[in-house]
Write an enzyme that holds these catalytic residues in place. Structure first.
Site, PDB file in Angstrom:
ATOM      1  N   TYR A   1      -3.246 -20.316  -6.144  1.00 18.10           N
ATOM      2  CA  TYR A   1      -2.573 -20.905  -5.014  1.00 18.10           C
ATOM      3  C   TYR A   1      -3.273 -21.759  -4.341  1.00 18.10           C
ATOM      4  O   TYR A   1      -4.587 -21.619  -3.916  1.00 18.10           O
ATOM      5  CB  TYR A   1      -1.905 -19.931  -4.082  1.00 18.10           C
ATOM      6  CG  TYR A   1      -0.755 -19.305  -4.898  1.00 18.10           C
ATOM      7  CD1 TYR A   1       0.202 -19.877  -5.142  1.00 18.10           C
ATOM      8  CD2 TYR A   1      -0.917 -17.843  -5.026  1.00 18.10           C
ATOM      9  CE1 TYR A   1       1.375 -19.363  -5.720  1.00 18.10           C
ATOM     10  CE2 TYR A   1       0.002 -17.262  -5.726  1.00 18.10           C
ATOM     11  CZ  TYR A   1       1.468 -17.915  -5.903  1.00 18.10           C
ATOM     12  OH  TYR A   1       2.852 -17.497  -6.380  1.00 18.10           O
TER      13      TYR A   1
ATOM     14  N   LYS B   1      -5.500  12.492   6.618  1.00 17.84           N
ATOM     15  CA  LYS B   1      -4.208  11.503   7.193  1.00 17.84           C
ATOM     16  C   LYS B   1      -4.157  10.463   5.988  1.00 17.84           C
ATOM     17  O   LYS B   1      -5.136  10.027   5.671  1.00 17.84           O
ATOM     18  CB  LYS B   1      -4.479  11.208   8.668  1.00 17.84           C
ATOM     19  CG  LYS B   1      -5.265  10.328   8.928  1.00 17.84           C
ATOM     20  CD  LYS B   1      -5.761  10.432  10.468  1.00 17.84           C
ATOM     21  CE  LYS B   1      -6.805   9.307  10.692  1.00 17.84           C
ATOM     22  NZ  LYS B   1      -7.398   9.611  12.055  1.00 17.84           N
TER      23      LYS B   1
HETATM   24  C1  LIG Z   1      -8.807   9.867  11.925  1.00 24.45           C
HETATM   25  C2  LIG Z   1      -9.237  10.767  12.942  1.00 24.45           C
HETATM   26  C3  LIG Z   1     -10.560  11.490  12.751  1.00 24.45           C
HETATM   27  C4  LIG Z   1     -11.445  10.942  11.583  1.00 24.45           C
HETATM   28  O1  LIG Z   1     -12.344   9.757  11.902  1.00 24.45           O
HETATM   29  P1  LIG Z   1     -13.207   9.005  11.052  1.00 24.45           P
HETATM   30  O2  LIG Z   1     -13.852   7.931  11.866  1.00 24.45           O
HETATM   31  O3  LIG Z   1     -12.522   8.375   9.823  1.00 24.45           O
HETATM   32  O4  LIG Z   1     -14.422   9.975  10.730  1.00 24.45           O
HETATM   33  C5  LIG Z   1     -10.844  12.593  13.520  1.00 24.45           C
HETATM   34  N1  LIG Z   1     -10.200  12.891  14.511  1.00 24.45           N
HETATM   35  C6  LIG Z   1      -9.130  12.263  14.955  1.00 24.45           C
HETATM   36  C7  LIG Z   1      -8.148  12.527  16.038  1.00 24.45           C
HETATM   37  C8  LIG Z   1      -8.513  11.284  14.219  1.00 24.45           C
HETATM   38  O5  LIG Z   1      -7.500  10.652  14.253  1.00 24.45           O
END
Ligand SMILES: *Cc1c(COP(=O)(O)O)cnc(C)c1O
Length: 346
Positions: free
Chosen positions: A242, A36
């Site tokens: 800045y 994702k």
């Molecule tokens: C993002 C996500 C993962 C992966 O989690 P990590 O901590 O990045 O390994 C797994 N399962 C779900 C439902 C998620 O939303």
């Protein structure tokens, strides 16, 4: 490739080695990949292509738009946020399975004919998912559930909640039929084989994140590099950037490099990070700007306009330096980088 003045060096072998390590720690369970948020900022299609050739067969995205990007690859994808009314056309096209999260989503999927799907059950995080009672109420009867999953709230800590969620999910396994069961994210894999069930879902650790000490063999995948725009002498007593937060105690050679918080090199790195040139550390001076950073280059006499430096992006260390999470440091990486995989072919 756009000849951008900043690029991400992406290590294909580190990515696939990390996946193989997590797959080995998952034991007999299959090991998938959370890709994702554009593969946590690396580029979802590029990540999936490489993991597919390493043997990964299960991919997780958040939205149907993310699934559509991956559709040409023909890989098995699950959409974690499930099925809104607006998603029905893409869901019907069969490019991915929805992860049904609520009674409304279950009803919507059943009204569409109810093909193979995944189901998320909440075991204590109170984020997405059917409650345990809802899952046991009979509404799932007749659904073709590929993977029944839940998500751990505290897997990166030694919290009592881990065992509690494990117990709740294990009890559910006996009562809701599915082809596979899945609980563990990256940190969950490190909690032990009990947490792996049939399928694990790592994200962070694939990309070099280390959420628990047991995962210290995970390798860095991402290294940002930026080009020098200008080299200048800052006189003793003069300030940089800045709000003039840095004042030079002595005459200081400074290079201005082409990266900033708009690229995900966050303001928390001000005064706390360093760039690297041939293993020589070049400290960040003053405040990180939107598109520019100043670094001290007295230790790099020959560094000139047009040359490149890398930024220290060992994720656990960079998280401490910036005050951001390892997740934010990855997903914040912006669109101005050229993303350069080596070796390119894998
Ligand atoms: C993002 C996500 C993962 C992966 O989690 P990590 O901590 O990045 O390994 C797994 N399962 C779900 C439902 C998620 O939303």
């Amino acid at each position: 490739m756009t000849d951008a003045p900043l690029r991400l060096r992406l290590d294909s072998d580190a990515l696939t080695n990390n996946w193989r390590k997590l797959a080995a720690m998952s034991g007999p369970a299959a090991c998938g990949a959370a890709i994702k948020a554009d593969g946590y900022g690396l580029g979802a299609a590029a990540v999936a292509t490489r993991l597919a050739s390493a043997g990964c067969r299960d991919y997780f995205v958040a939205t149907w738009a993310e699934a559509a990007v991956l559709a040409p690859l023909g890989l098995p994808v699950s959409v974690l946020h499930g099925l809104r009314a607006e998603d029905r056309a893409l869901a019907r096209s069969g490019i991915a399975r929805p992860v049904l999260n609520s009674l409304a989503q279950v009803a919507r999927w059943q009204a569409m004919g109810g093909g193979r799907c995944d189901v998320m059950v909440d075991t204590g995080m109170n984020r997405l998912g059917l409650s345990v009672d809802e899952a046991l109420s009979g509404v799932l009867d007749g659904l073709k559930i590929d993977t029944l999953m839940s998500h751990l709230a505290c897997a990166d800590e030694d919290a009592a909640m881990n065992a509690a969620q494990l117990a709740t999910f294990s009890a559910l396994k006996g009562q809701v039929g599915a082809r596979r069961y899945s609980l563990a994210n990256s940190a969950g894999i490190a909690l032990g084989r009990d947490y792996a069930f049939d399928l694990t879902r790592p994200g962070l650790a694939l990309y070099g994140g280390v959420p628990r000490a047991e995962l210290s063999a995970i390798r860095q995948v991402v290294t940002p590099e930026a080009q020098v725009l200008q080299r200048r002498l800052v006189r003793a007593g003069a300030t940089i950037g800045y709000n003039a937060t840095y004042r030079a105690a002595a005459n200081t050679e400074v290079a201005i490099i082409h990266i900033g918080y708009a690229d995900g090199f966050f303001r928390g790195f001000s005064g706390s990070a360093h760039a690297l040139r041939r293993d020589v550390a070049l400290p960040v001076l003053g405040r990180v700007s939107m598109d520019l950073v100043a670094i001290a280059v007295d230790a790099a006499v020959d560094l000139a306009e047009g040359d490149w430096v890398s930024l220290n992006y060992d994720l656990p260390a960079a998280a401490i330096a910036s005050g951001m999470s390892q997740y934010e440091l990855l997903t914040g990486l912006g669109g101005r980088f050229d993303r350069c995989w080596t070796p390119q072919s894998r």
